[in-house]
Structures are given as structure tokens and as C-alpha cells.
Design an enzyme around this catalytic site. Structure first.
Site, PDB file in Angstrom:
ATOM      1  NE  ARG A  51      -2.040  -1.853   2.684  1.00  0.00           N
ATOM      2  CZ  ARG A  51      -2.201  -3.108   2.278  1.00  0.00           C
ATOM      3  NH1 ARG A  51      -3.183  -3.421   1.499  1.00  0.00           N
ATOM      4  NH2 ARG A  51      -1.378  -4.049   2.680  1.00  0.00           N
ATOM      5  CB  THR A  52       3.445   2.550   2.261  1.00  0.00           C
ATOM      6  OG1 THR A  52       2.669   2.170   3.385  1.00  0.00           O
ATOM      7  CG2 THR A  52       4.070   3.900   2.532  1.00  0.00           C
ATOM      8  CE  LYS A  80      27.611  -3.070  -7.405  1.00  0.00           C
ATOM      9  NZ  LYS A  80      27.845  -1.998  -8.366  1.00  0.00           N
ATOM     10  NE  ARG A 101       7.320   0.854   4.702  1.00  0.00           N
ATOM     11  CZ  ARG A 101       6.118   0.290   4.816  1.00  0.00           C
ATOM     12  NH1 ARG A 101       5.950  -0.991   4.576  1.00  0.00           N
ATOM     13  NH2 ARG A 101       5.073   1.024   5.150  1.00  0.00           N
ATOM     14  CG  HIS A 129       3.899   4.149   8.562  1.00  0.00           C
ATOM     15  ND1 HIS A 129       4.043   4.972   7.457  1.00  0.00           N
ATOM     16  CD2 HIS A 129       3.423   2.967   8.089  1.00  0.00           C
ATOM     17  CE1 HIS A 129       3.666   4.304   6.383  1.00  0.00           C
ATOM     18  NE2 HIS A 129       3.291   3.092   6.740  1.00  0.00           N
TER      19      HIS A 129
HETATM   20  C1  NCD Z   1       1.594  -0.769   8.168  1.00  0.00           C
HETATM   21  C2  NCD Z   1       3.085  -0.654   8.230  1.00  0.00           C
HETATM   22  O1  NCD Z   1       3.760  -0.854   7.236  1.00  0.00           O
HETATM   23  O2  NCD Z   1       3.567  -0.339   9.304  1.00  0.00           O
HETATM   24  N1  NCD Z   1       1.057  -0.880   6.891  1.00  0.00           N
HETATM   25  C3  NCD Z   1       0.958   0.175   6.065  1.00  0.00           C
HETATM   26  O3  NCD Z   1       1.728   1.094   6.066  1.00  0.00           O
HETATM   27  N2  NCD Z   1      -0.088   0.214   5.239  1.00  0.00           N
HETATM   28  C4  NCD Z   1       1.047  -1.743   9.108  1.00  0.00           C
HETATM   29  C5  NCD Z   1       1.523  -3.158   9.079  1.00  0.00           C
HETATM   30  O4  NCD Z   1       2.443  -3.520   8.354  1.00  0.00           O
HETATM   31  O5  NCD Z   1       0.948  -3.933   9.832  1.00  0.00           O
END
Ligand code: NCD
Length: 354
Positions: A51-52, A80, A101, A129
């Protein structure tokens, strides 16, 4: 706001600006089709995401901009042995904004020290997040009309669930919100989050029962038990499947309750809940794309600015948190701040002396 590392970087004014932009984008998406024409977003995912990553990518596409990056760090120079700081410095030369991320706590803060362009934290380990929180705030405000005076239940893995940490920080700034923290004791909120709430005189209660808490709630935020963050498989097995929200349990809830989840879901929401009008999680995921459009529109318009590159740290890392980014990127300068009376690491927020 230049970088969005924790939700504390977001002032209430910027939030109001983003929410207004979000609302306008939903009503007039065609007006934004070329808003980021010629702009480029770097999408650096050192940890899996659906999703992100997709919502950021599609957000940029819907603004007419373009995207480059990776979703598998083994396919980059990181494999590397390239330092994260070099990858960031280089990508910031190519892009107008970086979305990152990383599995380590404090990685986004560390990266921001080396970036000429706005850096957006798309999740740093179990820590924060903030763009999921923008998604969550936008969902609550759009569906409940307000982010004040709400009884919010947060249920599941509150220890490792970074979305919960950012959401609590954000909702604490509005008056009258009450947090019902529903988790098994071994997955309770980390100390730095409890210290944060105490310092703000934030009302909260820690409970273990979901069923008995539901009737009081305006918002129920379910989360997954974060298997990948457990070092002990037995501890995971003790806690898996501990909360399962079912349609039957919603019978005693307030009529206007909304059920949210950052997704992915494992088994903590039974599928029979999906068709209930109270289930908001798929709509929430769509709102995530629109609020990220609003964010990218704002951040890619900021001027390029070379940072004061930090001097390398000649000593051992100050922070003892094994998940902290300073444990692997050893050149990072030690940065500290006070949380109440405790001296804390400014990357991962862990107390230096527990
Ligand atoms: C969350 C995350 O990555 O922290 N998901 C997200 O961003 N949509 C929650 C999760 O992974 O449970």
C-alpha cells in the site's frame, strides 16, 4: 515543514493545509493531472510494502510526475556495501523528493541529514509511520467530521505497530481524545510513548479485552501482530490470533463507530466485517493516495537546499537499542534530546539509560 520524519514535524497549520488540499483533490482530480509535471520522486524501499509504495507511486502519477527507485535493496549498491548516506546523497541529486522505508528505527532521521530535497519517512522499523497517520487523520476527519473529543480504541501489537505510535502522537494534539490501548501485556506501548502521553497529560487506559471495550468507542483502530519484529518465535505464537474482530462483536458498538486498519490484515478482522458499513479500512487505503498527493504537491515545490553534512562519528554508537540505525550506519553522529527527564536517542527515541 521540510522533512516529514515523525508526525511531530507536522504543525496543525500544515495539517489543515494538507486536509484542504486532500478534499479539493477528491472533488476535482482532473485539476491536478499536471500539477507535478516534470517533478521526480525517489521511492527507496529497503523493506517490503504494498500500500505505502503503491499509493505514493500512484499519487505521483496522478499528479503528472514520475518515479524511480527500488523495492528490493539487494538489487542496489547497498548490497555492495554502500553506506545509506551515499545512496541518499546521490538519489537526492536526482529527485525532487525522497520517499523512504527502512527496517531500522531512526533511518529516516539519519537519511534526512544527507538529503538536499525533502525526505518523507514511509516507515522506519517499529518506530514511526507519519504518512500512514496522515491517511488515518484524513479518514477520521472525513468520516467523523472531527479529530477532537473521540474515544479511540487501538488494538493489537501496540509495541511494534509503528502506525499506532504516530497516530497517538498526532491525535494527542486535539482536545478531548481518549485512548483505549487494547493489547496483551507483552505487546503494550513502548515506554517512550507512555512518557510522551504522560508529559502531555493525555488521557489513556491500558486494557486487555476488546469485546468489553467496543461499546465505548467512536473509532476502533485494529492492527496486525507484527511477526517480522519478533526475535522469539514462541512469543509470536503466544500472541498470534489473540484479537479477532467479528461482525457479532460489533453488535454492541455505537451506530457511528468506524473500524480502521492500516492493512495488511492477517486474521485480526474477520471477513464478515468487510461488508458492514462501519468497516472503513478499504476506503482508508484509498484516502491514503489522495493525502499523499497533497503531501507530494507541497513537498516537491520546496527549494533544493544542501544540508550541513555531519562530521563522521569516530566513536562507538551512543544508543544501545539494537534496532537503531546507528548500530549499522556507524558514521552517524550521536544526536540526543530530552523526553521528560530522560536523555534519548534522536534517531530512534529510545532512552540512552533505561
Ligand atoms: C503498516 C506498516 O507498514 O507499518 N502498513 C501500512 O503502512 N499500510 C502496518 C503493518 O504492516 O501492519
Amino acid at each position: 515543514m521540510r522533512h516529514l520524519i515523525t508526525i511531530e514535524d507536522l504543525t496543525t497549520e500544515v495539517w489543515d493545509e494538507l486536509f484542504a488540499s486532500f478534499t479539493d483533490i477528491i472533488s476535482h482530480p482532473g485539476d491536478y493531472a499536471d500539477a507535478c509535471r516534470g517533478k521526480v520522486m525517489a521511492s527507496l524501499f529497503y523493506e517490503p510494502s504494498t500500500r505505502t509504495a503503491f499509493s505514493f507511486q500512484t499519487a505521483m502519477m496522478r499528479l503528472g510526475g514520475s518515479v524511480f527507485g527500488f523495492s528490493d535493496p539487494t538489487a542496489t549498491s547497498a548490497s555492495k556495501g554502500e553506506a545509506m548516506s551515499d545512496t541518499i546523497r546521490m538519489c537526492s541529486a536526482y529527485a525532487d523528493a525522497i520517499v523512504m522505508r527502512h527496517p531500522r528505527e531512526g533511518a529516516a532521521k539519519a537519511a534526512s541529514l544527507f538529503s538536499e530535497v525533502p525526505l518523507i519517512n514511509a516507515g522506519d522499523g517499529a518506530h514511526m509511520h507519519p504518512t500512514q497517520t496522515l491517511t488515518d487523520l484524513a479518514t477520521i476527519r472525513r468520516l467523523r467530521g472531527t479529530t477532537e473529543g473521540l474515544n479511540i480504541g487501538l488494538c493489537g501489537d501496540l509495541k511494534n505497530g509503528r502506525t499506532v505510535h504516530s497516530l497517538i502522537m498526532a491525535l494527542s494534539r486535539w482536545p478531548g481524545n481518549r485512548f483505549y490501548l487494547i493489547s496483551p501485556r507483552e505487546l503494550a506501548l513502548p515506554d517512550y510513548m507512555l512518557a510522551f502521553m504522560k508529559q502531555r497529560n493525555q488521557w489513556y487506559i491500558e486494557v486487555t479485552g476488546l469485546d468489553s471495550t467496543i461499546p465505548q468507542l467512536d473509532v476502533l483502530y485494529m492492527t496486525r501482530i507484527q511477526r517480522e519484529r519478533f526475535t522469539d518465535e514462541r512469543a509470536y505464537n503466544r500472541n498470534r490470533g489473540i484479537y479477532i474482530l467479528s461482525e457479532k462483536m460489533l453488535a454492541r458498538s455505537k451506530p457511528d463507530l468506524i473500524v480502521m486498519h492500516p492493512l495488511p490484515r492477517v486474521d485480526e478482522i474477520a471477513r464478515d466485517v468487510d461488508s458492514d458499513p462501519k468497516a472503513a479500512y478499504f476506503e482508508q487505503a484509498r484516502f491514503g493516495m489522495f493525502i499523499r498527493m497533497a503531501l507530494l504537491l507541497r513537498q516537491t515545490a520546496l527549494p533544493r537546499l544542501a544540508p550541513d553534512y555531519p562530521k563522521p562519528n569516530p566513536k562507538k554508537p551512543l544508543c544501545k537499542n539494537p534496532a537503531c540505525i546507528t548500530q549499522t550506519e556507524r558514521y552517524l553522529p550521536p544526536l540526543t534530546h530530552k523526553n521528560g527527564a530522560k536523555l534519548c536517542c534522536s534517531y530512534c527515541d529510545a532512552a540512552l539509560r533505561p
